[in-house]
Design a protein around this motif. Structure first.
Motif, PDB file in Angstrom:
ATOM      1  N   LEU A  28       0.833  -1.101  -0.016  1.00 52.63           N
ATOM      2  CA  LEU A  28       0.010  -0.009   0.020  1.00 52.63           C
ATOM      3  C   LEU A  28       0.672   1.249  -0.037  1.00 52.63           C
ATOM      4  O   LEU A  28       0.577   2.133  -0.731  1.00 52.63           O
ATOM      5  N   ALA A  29       1.832   1.445   0.766  1.00 56.62           N
ATOM      6  CA  ALA A  29       2.812   2.573   1.061  1.00 56.62           C
ATOM      7  C   ALA A  29       3.601   2.765  -0.285  1.00 56.62           C
ATOM      8  O   ALA A  29       3.973   3.708  -0.572  1.00 56.62           O
ATOM      9  N   ALA A  30       4.259   1.871  -0.728  1.00 57.97           N
ATOM     10  CA  ALA A  30       5.202   1.885  -1.619  1.00 57.97           C
ATOM     11  C   ALA A  30       4.945   1.825  -3.201  1.00 57.97           C
ATOM     12  O   ALA A  30       5.615   1.983  -4.029  1.00 57.97           O
ATOM     13  N   GLY A  31       3.438   1.523  -3.514  1.00 62.98           N
ATOM     14  CA  GLY A  31       3.112   1.265  -5.156  1.00 62.98           C
ATOM     15  C   GLY A  31       3.410   2.892  -5.528  1.00 62.98           C
ATOM     16  O   GLY A  31       3.021   4.005  -4.964  1.00 62.98           O
ATOM     17  N   GLY A  32       4.137   2.671  -6.610  1.00 60.53           N
ATOM     18  CA  GLY A  32       4.312   3.962  -7.600  1.00 60.53           C
ATOM     19  C   GLY A  32       5.665   4.696  -6.977  1.00 60.53           C
ATOM     20  O   GLY A  32       6.129   5.425  -7.529  1.00 60.53           O
ATOM     21  N   VAL A  33       6.283   3.741  -6.141  1.00 61.56           N
ATOM     22  CA  VAL A  33       7.686   4.410  -5.297  1.00 61.56           C
ATOM     23  C   VAL A  33       8.811   3.431  -5.852  1.00 61.56           C
ATOM     24  O   VAL A  33       9.790   4.029  -6.027  1.00 61.56           O
ATOM     25  N   VAL A  34       8.566   2.311  -5.395  1.00 62.91           N
ATOM     26  CA  VAL A  34       9.413   1.261  -5.891  1.00 62.91           C
ATOM     27  C   VAL A  34       8.946   0.192  -7.159  1.00 62.91           C
ATOM     28  O   VAL A  34       7.844   0.179  -7.316  1.00 62.91           O
ATOM     29  N   PRO A  35       9.909  -0.295  -7.601  1.00 62.60           N
ATOM     30  CA  PRO A  35       9.700  -1.399  -8.640  1.00 62.60           C
ATOM     31  C   PRO A  35       8.400  -2.350  -7.888  1.00 62.60           C
ATOM     32  O   PRO A  35       8.547  -2.699  -6.809  1.00 62.60           O
ATOM     33  N   PRO A  36       7.520  -2.770  -8.848  1.00 60.64           N
ATOM     34  CA  PRO A  36       6.545  -3.700  -8.411  1.00 60.64           C
ATOM     35  C   PRO A  36       7.070  -5.034  -7.886  1.00 60.64           C
ATOM     36  O   PRO A  36       6.584  -5.661  -6.782  1.00 60.64           O
ATOM     37  N   ALA A  37       8.302  -5.443  -8.430  1.00 58.34           N
ATOM     38  CA  ALA A  37       8.982  -6.752  -7.908  1.00 58.34           C
ATOM     39  C   ALA A  37       9.241  -6.620  -6.566  1.00 58.34           C
ATOM     40  O   ALA A  37       9.502  -7.521  -5.597  1.00 58.34           O
ATOM     41  N   GLU A  38       9.391  -5.346  -6.078  1.00 60.75           N
ATOM     42  CA  GLU A  38      10.011  -4.965  -4.489  1.00 60.75           C
ATOM     43  C   GLU A  38       8.793  -4.761  -3.485  1.00 60.75           C
ATOM     44  O   GLU A  38       9.025  -5.049  -2.317  1.00 60.75           O
ATOM     45  N   LEU A  39       7.766  -4.770  -4.131  1.00 64.68           N
ATOM     46  CA  LEU A  39       6.665  -4.594  -2.997  1.00 64.68           C
ATOM     47  C   LEU A  39       6.379  -5.810  -2.121  1.00 64.68           C
ATOM     48  O   LEU A  39       6.136  -6.969  -2.635  1.00 64.68           O
ATOM     49  N   GLY A  40       6.314  -5.714  -0.908  1.00 64.42           N
ATOM     50  CA  GLY A  40       5.925  -6.569   0.020  1.00 64.42           C
ATOM     51  C   GLY A  40       7.137  -7.469   0.290  1.00 64.42           C
ATOM     52  O   GLY A  40       6.923  -8.350   0.942  1.00 64.42           O
ATOM     53  N   ARG A  41       8.214  -7.170  -0.315  1.00 63.91           N
ATOM     54  CA  ARG A  41       9.521  -7.950  -0.169  1.00 63.91           C
ATOM     55  C   ARG A  41      10.346  -7.499   0.883  1.00 63.91           C
ATOM     56  O   ARG A  41      10.945  -6.114   0.630  1.00 63.91           O
ATOM     57  N   LEU A  42      10.995  -8.211   2.017  1.00 62.95           N
ATOM     58  CA  LEU A  42      12.013  -7.674   2.534  1.00 62.95           C
ATOM     59  C   LEU A  42      13.222  -7.337   1.805  1.00 62.95           C
ATOM     60  O   LEU A  42      13.555  -8.295   1.082  1.00 62.95           O
ATOM     61  N   THR A  43      13.988  -6.326   2.154  1.00 64.51           N
ATOM     62  CA  THR A  43      15.206  -6.172   1.776  1.00 64.51           C
ATOM     63  C   THR A  43      16.596  -6.692   2.505  1.00 64.51           C
ATOM     64  O   THR A  43      17.335  -6.936   2.139  1.00 64.51           O
ATOM     65  N   GLY A  44      16.077  -7.203   3.869  1.00 67.37           N
ATOM     66  CA  GLY A  44      17.068  -7.879   4.688  1.00 67.37           C
ATOM     67  C   GLY A  44      16.254  -7.820   6.118  1.00 67.37           C
ATOM     68  O   GLY A  44      15.096  -7.634   6.223  1.00 67.37           O
ATOM     69  N   ALA A  45      17.337  -8.342   7.021  1.00 66.59           N
ATOM     70  CA  ALA A  45      16.748  -8.356   8.341  1.00 66.59           C
ATOM     71  C   ALA A  45      15.663  -9.222   8.565  1.00 66.59           C
ATOM     72  O   ALA A  45      14.762  -9.009   9.500  1.00 66.59           O
ATOM     73  N   ALA A  46      15.648 -10.189   7.930  1.00 67.55           N
ATOM     74  CA  ALA A  46      14.426 -11.300   7.867  1.00 67.55           C
ATOM     75  C   ALA A  46      14.436 -11.858   9.282  1.00 67.55           C
ATOM     76  O   ALA A  46      13.445 -12.012   9.730  1.00 67.55           O
ATOM     77  N   ASP A  47      15.611 -12.166   9.912  1.00 67.09           N
ATOM     78  CA  ASP A  47      15.644 -12.901  11.235  1.00 67.09           C
ATOM     79  C   ASP A  47      14.963 -11.879  12.170  1.00 67.09           C
ATOM     80  O   ASP A  47      14.115 -12.298  12.990  1.00 67.09           O
ATOM     81  N   ARG A  48      15.433 -10.820  12.081  1.00 67.00           N
ATOM     82  CA  ARG A  48      14.942  -9.467  13.241  1.00 67.00           C
ATOM     83  C   ARG A  48      13.521  -9.398  12.969  1.00 67.00           C
ATOM     84  O   ARG A  48      12.896  -9.198  14.083  1.00 67.00           O
ATOM     85  N   VAL A  49      12.954  -9.314  11.881  1.00 66.55           N
ATOM     86  CA  VAL A  49      11.414  -9.017  11.490  1.00 66.55           C
ATOM     87  C   VAL A  49      10.794 -10.134  12.234  1.00 66.55           C
ATOM     88  O   VAL A  49       9.706 -10.166  12.609  1.00 66.55           O
ATOM     89  N   ASP A  50      11.281 -11.478  11.926  1.00 65.98           N
ATOM     90  CA  ASP A  50      10.652 -12.748  12.375  1.00 65.98           C
ATOM     91  C   ASP A  50      10.729 -12.495  14.125  1.00 65.98           C
ATOM     92  O   ASP A  50       9.673 -12.952  14.508  1.00 65.98           O
ATOM     93  N   MET A  51      11.575 -12.145  14.602  1.00 67.25           N
ATOM     94  CA  MET A  51      11.776 -11.969  16.201  1.00 67.25           C
ATOM     95  C   MET A  51      10.495 -10.947  16.456  1.00 67.25           C
ATOM     96  O   MET A  51       9.641 -11.188  17.482  1.00 67.25           O
ATOM     97  N   LEU A  52      10.474 -10.047  15.792  1.00 65.50           N
ATOM     98  CA  LEU A  52       9.468  -8.864  16.178  1.00 65.50           C
ATOM     99  C   LEU A  52       8.011  -9.310  15.887  1.00 65.50           C
ATOM    100  O   LEU A  52       7.181  -9.048  16.700  1.00 65.50           O
ATOM    101  N   ALA A  53       7.711 -10.028  14.597  1.00 73.81           N
ATOM    102  CA  ALA A  53       6.565 -10.431  14.339  1.00 73.81           C
ATOM    103  C   ALA A  53       6.099 -11.403  15.588  1.00 73.81           C
ATOM    104  O   ALA A  53       4.940 -11.707  15.989  1.00 73.81           O
ATOM    105  N   GLY A  54       7.168 -12.441  16.098  1.00 76.07           N
ATOM    106  CA  GLY A  54       6.619 -13.448  17.087  1.00 76.07           C
ATOM    107  C   GLY A  54       6.551 -12.642  18.551  1.00 76.07           C
ATOM    108  O   GLY A  54       5.598 -12.993  19.209  1.00 76.07           O
ATOM    109  N   LEU A  55       7.153 -11.410  18.685  1.00 81.64           N
ATOM    110  CA  LEU A  55       6.557 -10.635  19.821  1.00 81.64           C
ATOM    111  C   LEU A  55       5.093  -9.960  19.823  1.00 81.64           C
ATOM    112  O   LEU A  55       4.697  -9.989  20.655  1.00 81.64           O
ATOM    113  N   VAL A  56       5.008  -9.784  18.534  1.00 80.38           N
ATOM    114  CA  VAL A  56       3.228  -9.318  18.363  1.00 80.38           C
ATOM    115  C   VAL A  56       2.526 -10.240  18.216  1.00 80.38           C
ATOM    116  O   VAL A  56       1.270 -10.146  18.941  1.00 80.38           O
TER     117      VAL A  56
END
Length: 258
Positions: free
Chosen positions: A121-149
């Protein structure tokens, strides 16, 4: 990441509150309590009895405009309200604000999925379509945060929202306007945990009003030190207080117009 906060956390579902030690940092618990009191007082405004939808719509608009401004795309509120601003970051922030309500129930069950949707929703028209919804890094730390939520009904909502926000702006795990995603995720936390069930607390407005402090305290948080985390949490409480006062201001304007 504030690694001490997560020392007792493993996997999805939170049997104990791993963030509770943060409430022992100097002045943090009183600051969060005061912010809660200001929000509770604002929620008693007369305008919310009959015009709650109007107040919520205005708060959502202000949140979107402020979030875009914090991402380096500032515009006058009236210009955005009038539909004359086509900046894709602003348009993305508006889409996020509109889409938050539909993600409330999913956020505590599938936070990774919601973060990806927020980025689309936020990045449509800002970044290439292939990058939408995709992590650019820090996947492990995002997983930890998701587990906290996920499944966490123990951490106080304000504290959890503050950490969600800080972690995501520290990691910036998405391309483009990652800050818009971070601020929306924090807002989703407040809504889904019942602190702000009607979506009235535009914390983004508070961050913008105190932008130098917002930037400085976020940088301090990223150091991972107790003082840095304390600085961020005190800022977050102050931003919520500003947002509470904004509810009152919107309510006054609504009553004056009817």
């Amino acid at each position: 990441m504030c690694s001490p906060c997560f020392d007792r956390f493993t996997g999805y579902g939170v049997p104990v509150d791993p963030l509770s030690p943060l409430l022992d940092l100097a002045d943090v618990a009183p600051a969060l309590a005061e912010a809660r009191e200001r929000v509770d007082a604002a929620m008693r405004h007369r305008a919310l009895r009959r015009h709650g939808g109007q107040v919520a719509a205005e708060a959502s608009l202000r949140a979107a405009v402020a979030s875009a401004a914090l991402e380096g795309h500032p515009y006058e509120l009236d210009d955005v309200r009038g539909g004359t601003v086509t900046d894709p970051v602003v348009q993305g922030a508006l889409r996020v604000a509109e889409g938050v309500g539909g993600l409330v129930d999913l956020w505590p069950r599938a936070p990774r999925q919601v973060l990806a949707k927020l980025h689309v929703l936020a990045a449509g028209g800002v970044v290439p379509p292939a990058e939408l919804g995709r992590l650019t890094g820090a996947a492990d730390r995002v997983d930890m945060l998701a587990g906290l939520v996920a499944g966490n009904d123990r951490t106080p909502p304000l504290l959890l929202a503050a950490i969600v926000h800080a972690e995501l702006i520290t990691l910036r795990p998405f391309a483009g306007p990652a800050g818009v995603v971070a601020r929306a995720a924090a807002r989703l936390t407040l809504i889904s945990r019942g602190f702000d069930p009607r979506g009235l607390v535009a914390v983004e407005v508070g961050h913008q009003a105190r932008e130098p402090e917002y930037v400085g305290s976020a940088g301090a948080y990223a150091t991972g030190t107790p003082d840095g985390v304390r600085s961020w949490l005190r800022h977050y409480a102050a931003a919520v207080t500003v947002a509470a006062d904004d509810i009152t201001a919107i309510g006054d304007d609504v009553l004056a117009s009817v």
